[in-house]
Design a protein around this motif. Structure first.
Motif, PDB file in Angstrom:
ATOM      1  N   LEU A  66       1.040  -1.014  -0.190  1.00 13.42           N
ATOM      2  CA  LEU A  66      -0.041   0.644  -0.374  1.00 13.42           C
ATOM      3  C   LEU A  66       0.928   1.634   0.525  1.00 13.42           C
ATOM      4  CD1 LEU A  66      -3.355  -0.895   2.543  1.00 13.42           C
ATOM      5  CD2 LEU A  66      -3.122  -1.424  -0.247  1.00 13.42           C
ATOM      6  N   ASP A  67       2.025   1.118   0.716  1.00 10.79           N
ATOM      7  CA  ASP A  67       3.072   2.231   0.453  1.00 10.79           C
ATOM      8  C   ASP A  67       3.317   2.668  -0.800  1.00 10.79           C
ATOM      9  OD1 ASP A  67       3.111   2.283   3.573  1.00 10.79           O
ATOM     10  OD2 ASP A  67       5.089   0.996   2.989  1.00 10.79           O
ATOM     11  N   GLN A  70      -1.529   5.680  -4.587  1.00  9.37           N
ATOM     12  CA  GLN A  70      -1.708   6.899  -4.037  1.00  9.37           C
ATOM     13  C   GLN A  70      -2.613   6.711  -2.169  1.00  9.37           C
ATOM     14  OE1 GLN A  70      -1.095   9.706  -5.470  1.00  9.37           O
ATOM     15  NE2 GLN A  70       0.219   8.252  -7.145  1.00  9.37           N
ATOM     16  N   PRO A  71      -2.444   7.908  -1.844  1.00  5.09           N
ATOM     17  CA  PRO A  71      -2.783   8.411  -0.122  1.00  5.09           C
ATOM     18  C   PRO A  71      -4.366   7.424  -0.570  1.00  5.09           C
ATOM     19  CG  PRO A  71      -0.978  10.166  -0.583  1.00  5.09           C
ATOM     20  CD  PRO A  71      -1.736   9.006  -2.180  1.00  5.09           C
ATOM     21  N   VAL A  72      -5.115   8.571  -1.492  1.00  2.33           N
ATOM     22  CA  VAL A  72      -6.681   8.299  -1.404  1.00  2.33           C
ATOM     23  C   VAL A  72      -7.005   6.986  -1.866  1.00  2.33           C
ATOM     24  CG1 VAL A  72      -6.601   8.937  -3.754  1.00  2.33           C
ATOM     25  CG2 VAL A  72      -9.077   9.868  -2.470  1.00  2.33           C
ATOM     26  N   VAL A  74      -5.407   4.514  -0.733  1.00  2.00           N
ATOM     27  CA  VAL A  74      -4.940   3.331  -0.067  1.00  2.00           C
ATOM     28  C   VAL A  74      -6.459   3.963   1.108  1.00  2.00           C
ATOM     29  CG1 VAL A  74      -3.619   3.221   2.007  1.00  2.00           C
ATOM     30  CG2 VAL A  74      -2.137   3.957   0.297  1.00  2.00           C
ATOM     31  N   ASN A  75      -6.820   5.238   1.136  1.00  4.36           N
ATOM     32  CA  ASN A  75      -7.935   5.533   2.924  1.00  4.36           C
ATOM     33  C   ASN A  75      -9.099   4.576   1.500  1.00  4.36           C
ATOM     34  OD1 ASN A  75      -6.849   6.642   3.597  1.00  4.36           O
ATOM     35  ND2 ASN A  75      -7.401   8.894   2.626  1.00  4.36           N
ATOM     36  N   VAL A  76      -9.231   4.653   0.304  1.00  2.00           N
ATOM     37  CA  VAL A  76     -10.706   4.009  -0.135  1.00  2.00           C
ATOM     38  C   VAL A  76     -10.563   2.117   0.593  1.00  2.00           C
ATOM     39  CG1 VAL A  76     -11.993   3.159  -1.977  1.00  2.00           C
ATOM     40  CG2 VAL A  76     -11.225   5.693  -1.697  1.00  2.00           C
ATOM     41  N   TRP A  77      -9.220   1.619  -0.062  1.00  2.00           N
ATOM     42  CA  TRP A  77      -9.413  -0.478   0.404  1.00  2.00           C
ATOM     43  C   TRP A  77      -8.914   0.074   1.938  1.00  2.00           C
ATOM     44  CZ3 TRP A  77      -8.239  -3.653  -2.473  1.00  2.00           C
ATOM     45  CH2 TRP A  77      -7.770  -4.968  -2.676  1.00  2.00           C
ATOM     46  N   ILE A  78      -8.413   1.378   2.629  1.00  2.00           N
ATOM     47  CA  ILE A  78      -8.672   0.313   3.745  1.00  2.00           C
ATOM     48  C   ILE A  78     -10.400  -0.012   4.433  1.00  2.00           C
ATOM     49  CG2 ILE A  78      -8.033   1.151   6.491  1.00  2.00           C
ATOM     50  CD1 ILE A  78      -5.530  -0.169   4.790  1.00  2.00           C
ATOM     51  N   SER A  79     -10.696   1.468   4.152  1.00  2.00           N
ATOM     52  CA  SER A  79     -12.127   2.016   4.578  1.00  2.00           C
ATOM     53  C   SER A  79     -13.120   0.688   4.161  1.00  2.00           C
ATOM     54  CB  SER A  79     -12.908   3.259   3.612  1.00  2.00           C
ATOM     55  OG  SER A  79     -12.530   3.851   4.212  1.00  2.00           O
TER      56      SER A  79
END
Length: 134
Positions: A66-67, A70-72, A74-79
């Motif tokens: 995940l590093d 893209q941060p956005v 990653v946020n979608v993936w984690i959620s």
């Protein structure tokens, strides 16, 4: 679809969570979520990273991948994976995580038809997603 209309307009859903006993309501929300994810122009995990997903052997490696996202995204993936984890743990079906991974992995890790690299097998996609939801 009434759910899509509510999402588009910001209206309240006509299904109060505490009062909903119809098993079709959560299924309808799941279908809308899958349609939304499949309508994204790019998969949540970029196609260029898919070959790395195949080589991962544990949960720590999956989170390290995940590093490179893209941060956005990653946020979608984690959620999404946190939600799927919650759903699988809330179910009485001991195979719920596998079932969810079978349904969501092909959408979250969509193959690029214009790519010259071979597509990832459905089993490998499921394994990758299971690192996050099991």
């Amino acid at each position: 679809m009434e759910i899509c209309e509510c999402l588009d307009t910001g209206s309240e859903f006509p299904y109060p969570a505490a009062e909903t006993t119809d098993p079709e309501v959560p299924l309808a929300f799941g279908v809308v979520l899958l349609r939304l994810l499949s309508s994204l122009p790019d998969p949540v995990i970029p196609t260029i990273l898919h070959p790395r997903c195949v080589d991962l052997t544990n949960r720590d490696e999956a989170f390290e991948l995940l590093d490179a996202v893209q941060p956005v995204a990653v946020n979608v993936w984690i959620s999404l994976t946190a939600f799927l984890h919650f759903v699988s743990k809330s179910s009485e079906n001991e195979n719920q995580a596998e079932l969810l991974a079978s349904v969501f992995a092909p959408i979250l890790l969509r193959d690029d038809p214009s790519s010259f690299s071979p597509p990832i097998s459905p089993r490998k996609k499921r394994e990758f997603l299971l690192y996050f939801i099991s």
